[in-house]
Design a protein around this motif. Structure first.
Motif, PDB file in Angstrom:
ATOM      1  N   MET B   1       0.801  -1.314   0.020  1.00  0.00           N
ATOM      2  CA  MET B   1      -0.061   0.127  -0.058  1.00  0.00           C
ATOM      3  C   MET B   1       0.857   1.267  -0.038  1.00  0.00           C
ATOM      4  O   MET B   1       0.351   2.375  -0.155  1.00  0.00           O
ATOM      5  CB  MET B   1      -0.940  -0.018   1.191  1.00  0.00           C
ATOM      6  CG  MET B   1      -2.031  -1.102   1.220  1.00  0.00           C
ATOM      7  SD  MET B   1      -3.223  -0.816  -0.268  1.00  0.00           S
ATOM      8  CE  MET B   1      -3.262  -2.349  -0.672  1.00  0.00           C
ATOM      9  N   HIS B   2       2.166   1.118   0.369  1.00  0.00           N
ATOM     10  CA  HIS B   2       3.049   1.993   0.278  1.00  0.00           C
ATOM     11  C   HIS B   2       3.294   3.085  -0.802  1.00  0.00           C
ATOM     12  O   HIS B   2       3.684   4.097  -0.959  1.00  0.00           O
ATOM     13  CB  HIS B   2       4.304   1.751   1.079  1.00  0.00           C
ATOM     14  CG  HIS B   2       4.283   1.314   2.485  1.00  0.00           C
ATOM     15  ND1 HIS B   2       4.713   2.128   3.640  1.00  0.00           N
ATOM     16  CD2 HIS B   2       3.597   0.439   3.180  1.00  0.00           C
ATOM     17  CE1 HIS B   2       4.301   1.699   4.703  1.00  0.00           C
ATOM     18  NE2 HIS B   2       3.748   0.495   4.317  1.00  0.00           N
ATOM     19  N   ALA B   4       0.819   3.828  -3.376  1.00  0.00           N
ATOM     20  CA  ALA B   4      -0.427   4.180  -3.873  1.00  0.00           C
ATOM     21  C   ALA B   4       0.046   5.730  -4.566  1.00  0.00           C
ATOM     22  O   ALA B   4       0.760   6.475  -3.904  1.00  0.00           O
ATOM     23  CB  ALA B   4      -1.377   4.237  -2.921  1.00  0.00           C
ATOM     24  N   HIS B  20      -7.020  11.173  -0.851  1.00  0.00           N
ATOM     25  CA  HIS B  20      -7.092   9.777  -1.126  1.00  0.00           C
ATOM     26  C   HIS B  20      -6.089   9.223  -2.101  1.00  0.00           C
ATOM     27  O   HIS B  20      -6.371   9.682  -3.266  1.00  0.00           O
ATOM     28  CB  HIS B  20      -8.420   9.452  -1.361  1.00  0.00           C
ATOM     29  CG  HIS B  20      -9.426   9.614  -0.279  1.00  0.00           C
ATOM     30  ND1 HIS B  20      -9.200   9.024   0.972  1.00  0.00           N
ATOM     31  CD2 HIS B  20     -10.328  10.326  -0.126  1.00  0.00           C
ATOM     32  CE1 HIS B  20     -10.371   9.370   1.694  1.00  0.00           C
ATOM     33  NE2 HIS B  20     -10.821  10.478   1.130  1.00  0.00           N
ATOM     34  N   ARG B  21      -5.197   8.206  -1.661  1.00  0.00           N
ATOM     35  CA  ARG B  21      -4.287   7.794  -2.661  1.00  0.00           C
ATOM     36  C   ARG B  21      -4.889   6.280  -3.022  1.00  0.00           C
ATOM     37  O   ARG B  21      -5.652   5.812  -2.434  1.00  0.00           O
ATOM     38  CB  ARG B  21      -2.852   7.585  -2.085  1.00  0.00           C
ATOM     39  CG  ARG B  21      -1.944   8.796  -1.959  1.00  0.00           C
ATOM     40  CD  ARG B  21      -0.750   8.649  -1.085  1.00  0.00           C
ATOM     41  NE  ARG B  21      -0.027   9.846  -1.032  1.00  0.00           N
ATOM     42  CZ  ARG B  21       1.106   9.732  -1.771  1.00  0.00           C
ATOM     43  NH1 ARG B  21       1.298   9.121  -2.646  1.00  0.00           N
ATOM     44  NH2 ARG B  21       1.675  10.909  -1.756  1.00  0.00           N
ATOM     45  N   GLU B 259     -13.112  -1.354   3.025  1.00  0.00           N
ATOM     46  CA  GLU B 259     -11.726  -0.806   3.025  1.00  0.00           C
ATOM     47  C   GLU B 259     -11.520  -0.075   1.601  1.00  0.00           C
ATOM     48  O   GLU B 259     -10.349  -0.060   0.859  1.00  0.00           O
ATOM     49  CB  GLU B 259     -10.612  -1.846   3.416  1.00  0.00           C
ATOM     50  CG  GLU B 259     -10.495  -2.217   4.799  1.00  0.00           C
ATOM     51  CD  GLU B 259     -10.396  -1.178   5.822  1.00  0.00           C
ATOM     52  OE1 GLU B 259      -9.573  -0.173   5.319  1.00  0.00           O
ATOM     53  OE2 GLU B 259     -10.679  -0.964   6.816  1.00  0.00           O
ATOM     54  N   LYS B 276      -8.429   0.064  -5.551  1.00  0.00           N
ATOM     55  CA  LYS B 276      -8.327   0.248  -4.011  1.00  0.00           C
ATOM     56  C   LYS B 276      -7.933   1.464  -3.496  1.00  0.00           C
ATOM     57  O   LYS B 276      -6.846   1.947  -4.271  1.00  0.00           O
ATOM     58  CB  LYS B 276      -7.558  -0.889  -3.624  1.00  0.00           C
ATOM     59  CG  LYS B 276      -6.892  -0.808  -2.324  1.00  0.00           C
ATOM     60  CD  LYS B 276      -7.666  -1.429  -1.140  1.00  0.00           C
ATOM     61  CE  LYS B 276      -7.166  -1.042   0.204  1.00  0.00           C
ATOM     62  NZ  LYS B 276      -8.050  -1.363   1.427  1.00  0.00           N
ATOM     63  N   ILE B 277      -8.721   2.113  -2.802  1.00  0.00           N
ATOM     64  CA  ILE B 277      -7.894   3.426  -2.086  1.00  0.00           C
ATOM     65  C   ILE B 277      -7.298   2.849  -0.843  1.00  0.00           C
ATOM     66  O   ILE B 277      -7.713   2.191  -0.176  1.00  0.00           O
ATOM     67  CB  ILE B 277      -9.104   4.419  -1.757  1.00  0.00           C
ATOM     68  CG1 ILE B 277      -9.862   4.655  -2.775  1.00  0.00           C
ATOM     69  CG2 ILE B 277      -8.742   5.417  -0.829  1.00  0.00           C
ATOM     70  CD1 ILE B 277      -9.106   5.648  -3.895  1.00  0.00           C
ATOM     71  N   ALA B 278      -6.066   3.427  -0.963  1.00  0.00           N
ATOM     72  CA  ALA B 278      -4.945   2.491   0.083  1.00  0.00           C
ATOM     73  C   ALA B 278      -5.365   2.738   1.755  1.00  0.00           C
ATOM     74  O   ALA B 278      -5.388   2.204   2.317  1.00  0.00           O
ATOM     75  CB  ALA B 278      -3.496   3.517   0.106  1.00  0.00           C
ATOM     76  N   ASP B 279      -6.187   4.055   1.884  1.00  0.00           N
ATOM     77  CA  ASP B 279      -6.516   4.051   3.089  1.00  0.00           C
ATOM     78  C   ASP B 279      -7.729   3.841   3.788  1.00  0.00           C
ATOM     79  O   ASP B 279      -8.270   3.808   4.745  1.00  0.00           O
ATOM     80  CB  ASP B 279      -6.453   5.730   3.404  1.00  0.00           C
ATOM     81  CG  ASP B 279      -7.608   6.788   2.416  1.00  0.00           C
ATOM     82  OD1 ASP B 279      -8.700   6.483   2.608  1.00  0.00           O
ATOM     83  OD2 ASP B 279      -7.179   7.106   1.658  1.00  0.00           O
ATOM     84  N   GLY B 280      -8.663   3.081   2.693  1.00  0.00           N
ATOM     85  CA  GLY B 280      -9.898   2.416   3.234  1.00  0.00           C
ATOM     86  C   GLY B 280     -10.928   3.335   3.132  1.00  0.00           C
ATOM     87  O   GLY B 280     -12.164   2.974   3.467  1.00  0.00           O
TER      88      GLY B 280
END
Lengths: 336, 336
Positions: B1-2, B4, B20-21, B259, B276-280
């Protein structure tokens, strides 16, 4: 927000499922930055995390003394509360005591209470939530008290109103920055912007206040102590501000803000903390501020409350452990 | 996820307040990646976004035909529903029709319905929510139907159970990947991991299904059409899956997952989307998938529903416009 750094991972089974990035600063009064993650110069909207700053003019103007406000009311003025009976009841008593009709005077808008009993009570009686239930109604009661003291008009949320001008002046003085502007908050009041460093610096000034200095020193000291003395008024049952302040037993005052801002005032260290999770995810802000407080030595890392915010577990609808939080090493390994 | 990349900004007044990443892939059947943002090889847990994949064995095994399931039930098997009366009622009817006691047979756990009328009804009568209200109860009804057809035991959520083994086989076949493992989902079922590319590839296979091919082709075609035909069963009033599918009038089937996962099946393009949004953060996933659907030409950018997800406005408790969303140029400017 584009240069935020990883702070808190969310794991499920063997996978890092989600990640919260952010910016954080620990500032020591009279010294400067003692630790930072991400960009200390990131401009943020502090949202509700700066309610103790917004409450400064209430005390410094003499309004709090003139109307005989007690410390619990000052804690409520700094609150993002759950709208439980104790919160909405205090607001009603406060405003009627000023000769005001709460629903006519308030400008925060109605909000369904987060408190379960209060919410259930409204639903069962087909009653719409009121402005007294709004999580910001204590702050607005403070604004209304100041407006009355100043003899100012009813539109106290207008950025040009004397109340908001006083708030802006106090905000710029304690952050030691000229605010680059404001956004309109969820409660309709202006929310002035500053850097993460500016917000941490302001919190350090609160931390260093002794109560034996000038009017500002005394106001900051009183607000910090009021928050720590009444954790359940600052938020409510099940909320992180309340749980963390209870766990720290008065050693720090903490406050959350919408979009994942969190601040801490640590008097014994004369330090302030400010952080913003870039994506606005509250769980990330709770994990990060808790981790920093444990690194500062004012909260035991193995305290169940600390552990619950920094490491979970994340449980599902059958109460199975499905995952956990994990602060990144750069945060987890930090010690003051 | 790092790793994104920025996808969606959240603005308040003149400030980018949050960001949002994420990772996103658009895949064309028989061709490959036609667009991507972030890391296409990022491993994710698809969560509820892959319910149409989890429903494949229900049809391919012959269970759906044996028990005479109709298309609305198949849409419900792919749902993360609101627990409205229509959803919980269909689940009850489905399971009792199989000779099962829903609350004894289900393993998804109880959940308070998101549907306001259903929730109010439970609260007013002091009734605890049941498993039929769980947003995944339709998927679990499909699992129970398959378990009965296979003559398998009651613990259908066990990763070694024939139902989950069939799900895993189908998942690996349509993603064309060997899953690196699973996490336990909110509903207690295993959720198998894949790359964002694998999930987009699976959705493209659904998109390319004609209903005139082999058993898999027919199953994928039927599920895609069932979702598009019954948008209110896939989620419910006020939810993005329902609103987007209604707005697209059958041109695409979309599904969210916890998420901040989102997928889209676009038959007319023979393309699948996965992100997928990395932060949920769900609002980020909704904005990003909507922006991609407009870029693909299957949803008008100025449609009120599209606009609400891609640009807001963000309103406060007095209904004032306080902010808006803004997809980053790399996303906003993309056209197929």
């Amino acid at each position: 927000m584009h240069n935020a750094v990883p702070l808190v991972e969310v794991w499920r089974g063997p996978f890092c499922e989600s990640l919260h990035r952010g910016h954080a600063v620990v500032w020591e009064e009279g010294s400067g930055i003692v630790a930072s993650w991400g960009d200390p110069d990131q401009v943020i909207l502090p949202r509700s995390s700066c309610k103790m700053v917004q409450a400064l003019p209430l005390i410094e103007s003499g309004a709090a003394e003139a109307f005989g406000l007690y410390d619990a009311q000052l804690a409520l003025a700094c609150a993002s509360h759950n709208g439980a009976a104790v919160h909405s009841g205090m607001v009603t008593e406060w405003l009627t005591g000023l000769g005001l009709d709460p629903e006519a005077a308030l400008r925060c808008g109605p909000q369904m209470p987060a408190d379960r009993a209060a919410r259930t009570g409204l639903i069962k009686t087909d009653t719409s939530p009121c402005q007294i239930h709004n999580n910001c109604s204590g702050k607005h009661s403070g604004f209304l008290t100041l407006a009355k003291h100043l003899g100012a008009g009813p539109e106290y949320i207008d950025p040009d109103h004397p109340v908001q001008q006083a708030v802006k002046a106090a905000f710029e003085e304690v952050t030691e920055e000229t605010s680059p502007g404001y956004g309109i908050d969820g409660c309709s009041a202006p929310n002035f912007a500053c850097t993460v460093t500016g917000l941490a610096r302001a919190m350090a000034r609160f931390a260093a206040a002794t109560g034996a200095g000038d009017a500002r020193d005394r106001a900051m000291h009183r607000l910090t102590r009021a928050m720590a003395a009444f954790p359940h008024l600052v938020a409510g049952e099940g909320r992180s501000c309340t749980a963390l302040m209870r766990a720290m037993e008065g050693r720090a005052s903490v406050k959350t803000g919408a979009e994942a801002v969190f601040v801490a005032i640590v008097p014994e260290r004369r330090m302030g903390v400010a952080l913003k999770i870039a994506d606005g995810g509250t769980r990330g802000a709770e994990a990060a501020v808790t981790q920093i407080l444990t690194g500062m030595g004012v909260l035991a890392a193995d305290h169940p409350v600390a552990r619950s915010y920094t490491h979970g577990p994340i449980r599902n609808r059958r109460d199975m452990d499905t995952g956990y939080y994990r602060p990144v090493p750069e945060l987890a390994d930090w010690r003051l």
